[in-house]
Design a protein around this motif. Sequence first.
Motif, PDB file in Angstrom:
ATOM      1  N   ASP A   1      41.754  -6.241   4.935  1.00  0.00           N
ATOM      2  CA  ASP A   1      40.214  -6.551   5.422  1.00  0.00           C
ATOM      3  C   ASP A   1      39.563  -7.401   4.564  1.00  0.00           C
ATOM      4  O   ASP A   1      38.770  -8.453   5.024  1.00  0.00           O
ATOM      5  CB  ASP A   1      39.639  -5.541   5.981  1.00  0.00           C
TER       6      ASP A   1
ATOM      7  N   GLN B   1      31.165   2.724   9.907  1.00  0.00           N
ATOM      8  CA  GLN B   1      32.550   1.844  10.620  1.00  0.00           C
ATOM      9  C   GLN B   1      33.267   3.026  11.479  1.00  0.00           C
ATOM     10  O   GLN B   1      33.610   2.467  12.492  1.00  0.00           O
ATOM     11  CB  GLN B   1      33.291   1.241   9.569  1.00  0.00           C
TER      12      GLN B   1
ATOM     13  N   ALA C   1      33.656   2.304  15.536  1.00  0.00           N
ATOM     14  CA  ALA C   1      34.978   2.319  16.117  1.00  0.00           C
ATOM     15  C   ALA C   1      35.292   3.152  17.444  1.00  0.00           C
ATOM     16  O   ALA C   1      36.374   2.856  17.950  1.00  0.00           O
ATOM     17  CB  ALA C   1      36.223   2.453  14.966  1.00  0.00           C
TER      18      ALA C   1
ATOM     19  N   ARG D   1      39.904   3.957  12.804  1.00  0.00           N
ATOM     20  CA  ARG D   1      39.221   3.868  11.403  1.00  0.00           C
ATOM     21  C   ARG D   1      39.306   5.227  10.480  1.00  0.00           C
ATOM     22  O   ARG D   1      38.551   5.570   9.522  1.00  0.00           O
ATOM     23  CB  ARG D   1      37.899   3.158  11.308  1.00  0.00           C
TER      24      ARG D   1
ATOM     25  N   ARG E   1      30.997   3.564   5.353  1.00  0.00           N
ATOM     26  CA  ARG E   1      32.261   4.044   6.004  1.00  0.00           C
ATOM     27  C   ARG E   1      32.141   4.891   7.217  1.00  0.00           C
ATOM     28  O   ARG E   1      32.807   4.703   8.427  1.00  0.00           O
ATOM     29  CB  ARG E   1      33.341   4.911   4.876  1.00  0.00           C
TER      30      ARG E   1
ATOM     31  N   LEU F   1      39.616   5.737   6.708  1.00  0.00           N
ATOM     32  CA  LEU F   1      38.431   5.551   5.921  1.00  0.00           C
ATOM     33  C   LEU F   1      37.611   6.814   5.491  1.00  0.00           C
ATOM     34  O   LEU F   1      37.129   7.037   4.468  1.00  0.00           O
ATOM     35  CB  LEU F   1      37.151   4.896   6.666  1.00  0.00           C
TER      36      LEU F   1
ATOM     37  N   THR G   1      47.420   2.144  10.522  1.00  0.00           N
ATOM     38  CA  THR G   1      46.069   1.786  10.300  1.00  0.00           C
ATOM     39  C   THR G   1      46.069   0.616  11.406  1.00  0.00           C
ATOM     40  O   THR G   1      47.174   0.048  11.764  1.00  0.00           O
ATOM     41  CB  THR G   1      45.855   1.370   8.863  1.00  0.00           C
TER      42      THR G   1
END
Length: 380
Positions: free
Chosen positions: A52, A135, A139, A363, A132, A366, A22
């Motif tokens: 985070d 994000q 990314a 990411r 999610r 996620l 990660t």
Amino acid sequence: MMMSVRFEDDFLVAGTGRDRVTPNFTLGEYQAPDGSVRMHREILAAVQMLRDALDRPVSIASVRAADGLGSGKRGQFVWIESGEPTEVVAAARALLKDGTLARVEVRGARVYLEMPDPAALPALIPANALERAIQVTAAFETSGNPYHQVTGNFDGAGLSFGPIQVNFGTGTLPVLFKRFEMRSPTGLKRAFGPLWDEWQTVMKQSRTRQIAWADALSRGRGKADFDPAWKAALQAIGDTPAFREEMLAYAYDVYGRKLIAALAWLHGACPIDIGNFRCLAALYDLCVQQGSLVKAYDAIRARIASEHPQDEFALTRIAVEERGKTAGTRWRADCISRRLCILEREPVRVDEAGQRATRTNPRLYLLRNAPVKDMAKYLL
């Protein structure tokens, strides 16, 4: 995530100690004393998400059972340290609420984190799933905190901001900020501070003049960066909970409905329900980048008739591959690779139209392998 990392049944089982699993953690931090590693994707995700939330370093203290905790659950728990344990527990409450974690315990300076049963991961609620997905899509284009992304006029869009990169070029940035101003006028004014009056003037200008204004404030190589004072103000807005809520609502209105339209058409073409988050996230990414499935309707129907997909993953793969093939020649492999990267949760090499792409995404952690509750009902 490095391609040398290997998962089996969603457990990390191989790779080098330096490989990042990660953004803030390497495989080596999760290795047992004998050098072996076995950690479920969900516990890796939980640690990163907690880091985070805390916005400070987190140390992996141990992956061994201790103090009556973790016995018989290798790879489903971890002991961490990150300053005051009560602060860690407070930050972990949101992860307990959304099912990322099942148990949090304090033992001295260490905090024990345990994930839910891997065989029965809880479904995601729609709001959490969409955040999610946003994000993950962000990314592919940007790094770091997606709500801090401020991009100058490198692409002719003037100014782009946030995880869905609203901008002057498409007119999406003024729309989102007007929505937020109606919701929290004092919050927006406070974040801009002495820049508020100028911002108000810019918001009333034509799109052409807005882009010209942003171009004059763009900085760095290729104008990809932006004036520091304005960048700081926008990042302060990105840290505002009310703005994040409004941004999600805007994403629902713009891309959520496109996703529902795609799901409805696919169900009509092939009566397989698509509800797994990985499939939905791949289709969401498609809707953000390519808008809809319309240009590939005939090709998708033909492959369905030829291949007779038996599950939602096969159907989603057909959809994203065929729609990707309708992109510009230069971008076809890229489009398909990023969608399959989401679907498979690992880099996928694609050769298409004389181009090769192997997209990855920091990411991917996620992407819970679980359904989303009533996604269509929530977004309609």
